[in-house]
Enzyme design. Structure first.
Site, mmCIF file in Angstrom:
data_model
loop_
_atom_site.group_PDB
_atom_site.id
_atom_site.type_symbol
_atom_site.label_atom_id
_atom_site.label_comp_id
_atom_site.label_asym_id
_atom_site.label_seq_id
_atom_site.Cartn_x
_atom_site.Cartn_y
_atom_site.Cartn_z
ATOM 1 N N CYS B 87 -7.282 -11.969 -15.736
ATOM 2 C CA CYS B 87 -7.510 -13.364 -15.343
ATOM 3 C C CYS B 87 -7.253 -14.285 -16.530
ATOM 4 O O CYS B 87 -6.120 -14.413 -16.971
ATOM 5 C CB CYS B 87 -8.926 -13.511 -14.775
ATOM 6 N N HIS B 197 -9.497 -8.883 -10.609
ATOM 7 C CA HIS B 197 -10.530 -8.410 -11.542
ATOM 8 C C HIS B 197 -10.891 -6.953 -11.264
ATOM 9 O O HIS B 197 -11.820 -6.686 -10.500
ATOM 10 C CB HIS B 197 -11.801 -9.256 -11.381
ATOM 11 N N GLU B 199 -12.540 -5.035 -13.098
ATOM 12 C CA GLU B 199 -13.907 -4.736 -13.562
ATOM 13 C C GLU B 199 -14.947 -5.143 -12.517
ATOM 14 O O GLU B 199 -16.103 -4.766 -12.612
ATOM 15 C CB GLU B 199 -14.169 -5.421 -14.915
#
Lengths: 769, 227
Positions: B87, B197, B199
């Protein structure tokens, strides 16, 4: 309760054009006091208490501290009625936010606050700074903000500026919250023509902290340094607190400069710097500078500590030249904090804030004089007794008058028959209800919010009746090792409050609790935002008092104390008030978030059960009546706490036992809408019959304690319900491509979904994302 | 081996990345402040997390590229070290020239946060070797400036060299990026930038665990080179 609030009567409004360029030697007399919003009685009180005429700066300080926003002068005597105590309450009303013990050495700190007036004038900045302000309240207490919610009210799509307001508010909330890295996990948005002239923006933040380390605001220890940290002070937002205490007229563009400008990047740095500092043994007391800026933080810290504070405005970091003490004291520049630190810790404080590229300056010290003293270099410009500004601020028990409610209660129209064909068939009514902005999907809104940052969002916006997050560890980091969580909801059906404030407010608290129950959470405590019109109108004041009574009773019945809150009055334009809207933000504990159901039907073959008594629903104040009769008519349902308790116990036990695939309470639009929402969110149909007396009220009525569940353990759920004396009805099974309700409707899932997903966008002609 | 997660002022996905590497994968993970001149010793994987470095002033990532740590990250990458920019981290990698192309505002002109379908286009990178080629993954996005853009020649080269790591489903592109690009690697294939994302996609409880294999794959690669 304190923080961002509201100010004085229309008749005694500060005349901002006159107080625009103050100088400290300006003439202070009754006329100046009236321009500052003081009444004659209040002015006389100032003179007799001081035994002299105040200076210009003192008048500024007194006027903001005595504003409705800061002093709660119209509501204080009634706010005491809220139950505020329970064994798990670590901090009740009176600090920056409330705190409850949530076990494992953790505490949850939360509060909700309004930013209605600024958001109507400048929606983007108004909403953004509202979000910034409430987050500051939370980390001032030492908690890391981990979840944001918001409760929004707008007028009709065709009202002037309404699309602009909706787009601006949502973008403002998104920008501030997203940049802070705090997920916006839930909320509510409702529409009514009575918000055409005053929208509502209520922002809720919850933070988590070690329960052993709560920071408070009382300044103590004579000689201890007082430090200013964060952004520099400018001329923005002067008299913002006063604006929040006025009605609107037609020429409010002039008020735009009083709206503060938010900088979430600076606030993010302020958050990190504060939390980094709070890990060390340096901060004795801390208070954010919200409404009324340096003035209220100084006065409140001194009052809380039973001490005095002396500051020198020339030491305050400033970003504009030539600011007067009056301007520095009243500026509402954002992203600033005031703290009392341990002697000797000043250098360490400065070091940490410098690391984050922020200002830090010692601007004064704590005294035991019981006075707030402000100097400009050698010259003293303010010397006021702390008590006069805070505890002895005016409070009013304003007159109330009950309006003739029976008139609207008895006006419930005869709606056309349920079994009618065509546009008034149950199916046609369902489709029209699903497209109503208040009921339709809010995807356009919540997809602009980052709801997934912090990797803890188990149930995000639109997924369930309440948001669910997994608890972080004691360092406030994401914690994949725990199943414990918190559920949060913001709620209030203002239509009910309008029709019967006591009953409506009670129903609102009850619904908030029911929402938490739907995700398997035990309701613990709540915060509130009391949004009302002009309290000097006896009928408005009556609705405020009644609503407080109703909420208090519900809080006692549910054992959910009020731990923080905010009051926003004067939500009127050209004499027309908003619907009375005492928004509730309720928090509950979840033992196992892996079992928290959403509202969507999950599996073909699951049984669909209705728990609770559908006959308790009534048409009074319902979305159906509003849609078909064009007004708020009838009387809301009578709350039944016994039934509610039985329902809550049954559903909580069923969820804990892992029986429940989905749970959804029937709210706006009633049971049939709730069923449709479970269908469209699951993108799977259902084949149902209704084994009770089918009427317009049981299908589309509102206000009943009923929860729709789907389960693959139908027999076990029925047994549980019987054990707890909770009515249970077998409606049918999940499956197929259509919602089929015996003899009432048969609609394909994709048609329901299209109508529901497009309702808001179509009403406001919003761009697709 | 050690993992470094960089924190700029305004980073806000750093703790999520640290949690994945430290808590879920049990790796020695260092939070590294952007003003540091050097990465800690034995760092084999650098994560530049998401957020709003410098409040997105000027352009996303435009100021962060000048932070002291970036020079060492460049040296680290030139030496073949693994770098993942997620990002805002992707935006910073573009601004610093570690990856080609640029980022524009979303076509909707609005921030968008939602779960999207992402195709693992290339599995011949250190980051994607645990995915099947053309496997569909569910990973959330959350950004305002995520519309990847590059000139024609650069885009052709990315395609030719199989450097497009991820694409959005063509009907699920949240930002209007060129060719539905969601993530790319550099020519040496050791620097990955992506808008989704991963994560945030490490546990099915939170919606998806499809992102976990990306980190596992990168860690395995880094360890194998460590010998």
């Amino acid at each position: 309760m304190m923080g961002c609030g509201c100010l004085g009567p229309r008749s005694a409004l500060p005349n901002h054009e006159k107080v625009k360029s103050p100088v400290d030697n300006a003439k202070v007399d009754f006329e100046a006091a009236v321009d500052h919003g003081l009444s004659e009685g209040e002015w006389n009180k100032v003179l007799s208490s001081l035994g002299r005429t105040p200076t210009w700066s003192e008048l500024g300080v007194i006027s903001v501290m005595w504003s409705e926003h800061c002093s709660y002068k119209s509501s204080r005597v009634h706010l005491r009625k809220f139950p505020t105590e329970a064994p798990w309450v670590l901090q009740g009303p009176g600090e920056n936010a409330g705190v409850i013990d949530i076990g494992d050495g953790l505490a949850a700190c939360f509060k909700m606050e309004s930013h209605n007036h600024p958001s109507f004038i400048e929606p983007y900045q108004g909403a953004a700074t509202g979000v910034g302000g409430i987050m500051r309240d939370i980390f001032t207490m030492g908690a890391r903000p981990v979840a944001n919610l918001n409760s929004l009210r707008f007028g009709r799509p065709e009202a002037p500026r309404m699309r602009f307001l909706l787009e601006g508010v949502v973008a403002g909330i998104a920008n501030y919250g997203n940049c802070m890295g705090v997920p916006t996990v839930g909320g509510e948005v409702a529409f009514d023509e009575q918000y055409d002239g005053n929208i509502l923006v209520n922002a809720f933040t919850l933070g988590v902290m070690p329960s052993s380390r709560i920071f408070r605001s009382g300044a103590t220890g004579s000689g201890n340094p007082v430090m200013y940290v964060g952004s520099k002070t400018g001329r923005d937002g002067i008299h913002g607190a006063t604006m929040a205490s006025e009605e609107f007229g037609d020429n409010d563009d002039a008020k735009r400069p009083r709206v503060q400008v938010g900088d979430p990047f600076t606030e993010k740095k302020l958050l990190e710097a504060c939390l980094e500092l709070m890990k060390e043994d340096a901060v004795l007391a801390i208070q954010d500078m919200g409404a009324a800026g340096l003035t209220s933080s100084t006065c409140e810290m001194a009052a809380k500590g039973g001490s005095g504070i002396e500051i020198d405005v020339t030491k305050v970091p400033q970003r504009e030249l030539g600011m007067t003490p009056y301007e520095i004291l009243l500026s509402e520049s954002q992203e600033r904090m005031l703290m009392v630190v341990k002697p000797g810790a000043e250098a360490r404080v400065t070091e940490i804030f410098t690391k984050w590229d922020l200002d830090a300056a010692v601007i004064g010290l704590v005294t035991n004089s019981g006075q707030v003293v402000v100097r400009e270099g050698d010259q003293e410009v303010v010397r006021l007794p702390t008590e006069l500004l805070v505890d002895d601020a005016p409070k009013y028990d304003r007159p109330t008058r009950r309006p003739n409610l029976e008139q609207v209660w008895h006006q419930l129209p005869q709606l056309s028959d349920l079994r009618a064909e065509g546009t008034t068939s149950a199916e046609a009514r369902l489709l029209r209800l699903l497209a109503r902005p208040t009921i339709a999907s809010k995807r356009w809104v919540f997809e602009q919010y980052d709801w997934s940052v912090r990797t803890s969002t188990v149930r995000g916006p639109g997924e369930a009746d309440a948001a669910v997050i997994r608890l972080p560890n004691v360092q406030s980091e994401p914690n994949p090792h725990t199943c414990r969580g918190l559920a949060m909801t913001v709620d209030m059906n203002a239509r009910f409050v309008h029709l019967d404030p006591r009953r409506g407010a009670y129903l609102g608290v009850l619904e908030a609790a029911r929402n938490l129950v739907c995700v398997g959470a035990r309701p613990m405590a709540l915060t509130d935002c009391l949004n009302f019109g002009n309290p000097e109108k006896p009928e408005v004041m009556w609705s405020l008092v009644e609503a407080i009574e109703g909420m208090s009773q519900a809080c006692r019945d549910l054992d959910t104390p009020v731990v923080s809150g905010n009051v926003s009055l004067y939500n009127e334009t050209n004499g027309r008030a908003i619907l009375p809207t005492p928004t509730v933000g309720m928090v509950g504990l979840v033992d196992d978030v892996t079992k928290s159901p959403g509202m969507a039907f999950q599996r073909e073959g699951d049984e669909v059960l209705l728990l609770g008594e559908p006959a308790d629903a009534v048409l009074g104040g319902s979305e159906l009546v509003l849609m078909e009769a064009g007004g708020l008519l009838g009387q809301p349902a009578e709350p039944n706490i016994d039934r509610a308790r039985r329902l809550h116990t049954t559903v909580l036990e069923a969820i804990r036992s892992g029986y429940i695939s989905s749970a959804h309470d029937a709210a706006e639009g009633g049971l049939l809408v709730a069923i449709a929402e479970s269908v469209v969110n699951g993108r799977i149909g259902a084949k149902l019959g209704l084994p009770f007396e089918v009427s317009l009220a049981s299908l589309f009525g509102e206000g009943a304690s009923i929860i729709l569940v789907s389960t693959s353990h139908g027999e076990s759920v029925r047994t549980l319900a019987e054990t707890h004396g909770c009515p249970v009805y077998n409606l049918g099974v999940v499956g197929g491509q259509a919602l089929v309700v015996d003899q009432l409707c048969e609609v394909r899932v994709e048609i329901l979904a299209n109508v529901w997903e497009d309702g808001l966008r179509q009403a406001f002609d919003l761009s697709r994302t | 081996m050690k993992v470094a997660v960089i924190t700029f002022p305004g980073s806000n996905c750093d703790s999520d990345a640290i949690s994945v590497m430290r808590v879920m994968l049990g790796l020695d993970t260092k939070a590294v402040w952007h003003k540091e001149a050097r990465l800690p010793d034995q760092v084999r994987l650098v994560i530049i997390p998401g957020g709003f470095s410098y409040g997105d002033a000027l352009r996303s990532g435009a100021i962060a590229r000048f932070s002291p740590i970036m020079a060492d990250i460049k040296r680290f990458a030139d030496a073949g070290g693994l770098v993942i920019g997620i990002c805002n981290g992707f935006q910073i990698l573009l601004e610093s020239g570690l990856l080609p192309g640029a980022m524009l505002q979303n076509a909707s002109q609005k921030f968008v946060c939602r779960m999207v379908q992402v195709e693992a286009v290339s599995n011949t990178t250190p980051f994607t070797s645990d995915y099947q080629r053309h496997e569909w993954l569910r990973i959330p996005v959350a950004h305002h400036e995520g519309r990847y853009h590059a000139d024609e020649e650069t885009y052709r080269q990315l395609q030719r060299d199989d450097r497009i790591a991820f694409r959005y489903g063509c009907r699920d592109n949240p930002n209007g990026s060129l060719g539905d690009v969601a993530g790319i690697v550099n020519a040496q294939r050791n620097v990955l930038g992506m808008m989704p994302h991963p994560e945030r996609a490490v546990e099915s409880l939170l919606g998806s665990d499809d992102g976990l294999r990306l980190f596992r794959s990168a860690v395995r690669f880094a360890k194998s080179r460590e010998g």
